[in-house]
Scaffold this motif. Structure first.
Motif, PDB file in Angstrom:
ATOM      1  N   GLU A   1      -0.202  -2.277  -6.314  1.00 47.99           N
ATOM      2  CA  GLU A   1      -1.232  -2.229  -5.279  1.00 47.99           C
ATOM      3  C   GLU A   1      -2.447  -3.098  -5.587  1.00 47.99           C
ATOM      4  OE1 GLU A   1      -1.633   1.582  -2.913  1.00 47.99           O
ATOM      5  OE2 GLU A   1      -1.228   2.398  -4.917  1.00 47.99           O
ATOM      6  N   THR A   2      -2.708  -3.341  -6.864  1.00 45.62           N
ATOM      7  CA  THR A   2      -3.941  -4.027  -7.265  1.00 45.62           C
ATOM      8  C   THR A   2      -3.675  -5.012  -8.394  1.00 45.62           C
ATOM      9  OG1 THR A   2      -4.448  -2.357  -8.947  1.00 45.62           O
ATOM     10  CG2 THR A   2      -5.288  -1.958  -6.712  1.00 45.62           C
TER      11      THR A   2
ATOM     12  N   LEU B   1      -0.684  -7.618   4.521  1.00 43.92           N
ATOM     13  CA  LEU B   1      -1.704  -7.537   3.479  1.00 43.92           C
ATOM     14  C   LEU B   1      -2.808  -8.577   3.665  1.00 43.92           C
ATOM     15  CD1 LEU B   1       0.568  -7.130   0.319  1.00 43.92           C
ATOM     16  CD2 LEU B   1      -0.565  -5.335   1.639  1.00 43.92           C
TER      17      LEU B   1
ATOM     18  N   HIS C   1       2.519   3.493   3.096  1.00 43.34           N
ATOM     19  CA  HIS C   1       2.621   2.808   4.386  1.00 43.34           C
ATOM     20  C   HIS C   1       4.085   2.795   4.815  1.00 43.34           C
ATOM     21  CE1 HIS C   1       2.652  -0.456   7.350  1.00 43.34           C
ATOM     22  NE2 HIS C   1       1.369  -0.193   7.519  1.00 43.34           N
TER      23      HIS C   1
ATOM     24  N   SER D   1      -2.598  -1.284   8.987  1.00 41.98           N
ATOM     25  CA  SER D   1      -2.920  -2.065   7.797  1.00 41.98           C
ATOM     26  C   SER D   1      -3.547  -3.409   8.159  1.00 41.98           C
ATOM     27  CB  SER D   1      -1.656  -2.295   6.960  1.00 41.98           C
ATOM     28  OG  SER D   1      -1.935  -3.107   5.844  1.00 41.98           O
TER      29      SER D   1
ATOM     30  N   HIS E   1       0.838  -1.195   0.000  1.00 38.99           N
ATOM     31  CA  HIS E   1       0.000   0.000   0.000  1.00 38.99           C
ATOM     32  C   HIS E   1       0.877   1.250   0.000  1.00 38.99           C
ATOM     33  CE1 HIS E   1      -3.567  -2.387   0.591  1.00 38.99           C
ATOM     34  NE2 HIS E   1      -3.058  -2.942   1.684  1.00 38.99           N
ATOM     35  N   ARG E   2       0.664   2.095  -0.987  1.00 38.93           N
ATOM     36  CA  ARG E   2       1.458   3.309  -1.152  1.00 38.93           C
ATOM     37  C   ARG E   2       1.441   4.155   0.124  1.00 38.93           C
ATOM     38  NH1 ARG E   2       3.203   5.319  -5.693  1.00 38.93           N
ATOM     39  NH2 ARG E   2       1.726   4.003  -6.869  1.00 38.93           N
TER      40      ARG E   2
ATOM     41  N   ARG F   1      -7.413  -4.829   7.258  1.00 38.23           N
ATOM     42  CA  ARG F   1      -7.622  -6.065   6.497  1.00 38.23           C
ATOM     43  C   ARG F   1      -8.617  -7.000   7.205  1.00 38.23           C
ATOM     44  NH1 ARG F   1      -4.703  -2.919   4.484  1.00 38.23           N
ATOM     45  NH2 ARG F   1      -6.779  -2.268   3.869  1.00 38.23           N
TER      46      ARG F   1
END
Length: 319
Positions: free
Chosen positions: A153-154, A177, A134, A234, A131-132, A238
């Protein structure tokens, strides 16, 4: 827990296990506490040691001072680097200033750092799933030369990436994640780039995986789930996503005073868990508060037992 009058409505609490502190978080907090004992207050900490306001405030009360950048640390005082890891430039700058520093980076994050170095040394370009912005991502990017790593990211990012050398790629991941989301991204990368080098072992840490598995186990049996954790955590975010993916509404709260009893009006079975940086005292606080409005039947649902512990840095092992 306060005894509730018999006239109160009943609610069943399914409490996930494992939950709360992981070994890396526990180690980081102890490092700050031992540093204060060893050096005396104040001890400076670059970035929140872990993403939890209760923990940070508790350490502030003991003599820790939290700052975002090394420039905010005065000369002649010790500084601790957070569990999320820091770019190589940070300890290098501390050394150039003659600062005593302690690195509380989680050993599992440090393992990813070393893998990044090895992949770059082998001439591979790294696709880093994370994640950008973090702190863990920032720290990992700071281990290798600029331009040797690309953030993914995706699944869409994985599909759009166009490498100069499709046969010279490796991938690594942030440790906190979603297991399911990451698997989908990895599958896309491996389909597009069959020669891509995978990490040795799983980068997503055992605690993140275990807590997600535990939430899956309770979500199907619950009307709603509360996750205790910070909005910048994070792994806690999640857990909310995991519950909702299972079809069970979930909310993130930091403390018992954030409980929305209107939201619980039709809930008969409530799931409860805590992110890896949330202490057990906050879980008990939430249970106690719910017990003021409900007759609580409390059940723990255990899906794994964690016995991992990490060594402290040299010089802090004993009091």
């Amino acid at each position: 827990m306060t005894e509730a009058p018999a006239s109160l409505p009943a609610i069943t609490l399914l409490i996930a296990a494992p939950r709360g502190f992981c070994a890396g978080v526990d180690r980081a907090i102890v490092i700050v506490e031992r540093a204060i004992e060893k050096y005396g207050a104040p001890v400076y900490v670059r970035h929140e040691i872990v993403h939890n306001k209760f923990v940070v405030d508790s350490l502030k009360a003991k003599g820790a001072v939290f700052v975002e950048e090394l420039d905010q640390v005065p000369d002649g005082v010790p500084v601790v680097f957070s569990a999320h890891g820091v770019p190589k430039a940070v300890p290098a700058k501390a050394e150039s200033r003659g600062l005593d520093y302690l690195d509380a980076t989680c050993p599992l994050v440090s393992k990813v750092h070393r893998q990044a170095e090895r992949q770059v040394e082998a001439g591979r370009h790294i696709l880093f799933i994370g994640h950008r912005g973090h702190p863990e991502v920032v720290g990992t990017f700071g281990q290798v030369p600029s331009g040797t790593m690309t953030l993914i990211e995706t699944v869409e990012d994985a599909e759009a990436f166009s490498p100069a050398d499709p046969d010279g790629l490796a991938f690594l991941t942030q440790t906190t994640l979603s297991v399911d989301d990451t698997a989908a991204i990895v599958a896309a990368l491996q389909r597009r780039f069959p020669a891509i080098t995978a990490p040795k072992g799983e980068d997503i840490c055992y605690a993140t995986s275990n807590r997600q598995t535990a939430v899956k186990a309770i979500a199907a049996q619950c009307d709603a789930v509360y996750v205790i954790g910070a909005p910048n955590s994070s792994n806690s975010l999640r857990l909310v996503e995991v519950s909702e993916r299972e079809g069970t509404p979930a909310r993130l709260i930091q403390r018992a005073d954030e409980i929305d009893f209107e939201w619980l009006a039709t809930v008969r079975t409530l799931g409860l868990t805590a992110g890896a940086s949330a202490p057990e005292i906050l879980v008990r606080e939430v249970v106690t508060r719910i017990g003021e409005r409900y007759q609580v039947e409390e059940r723990q649902v255990e899906t794994a037992r964690e016995t991992i512990a990490f060594k402290l840095p040299r010089g802090l092992e004993t009091r």
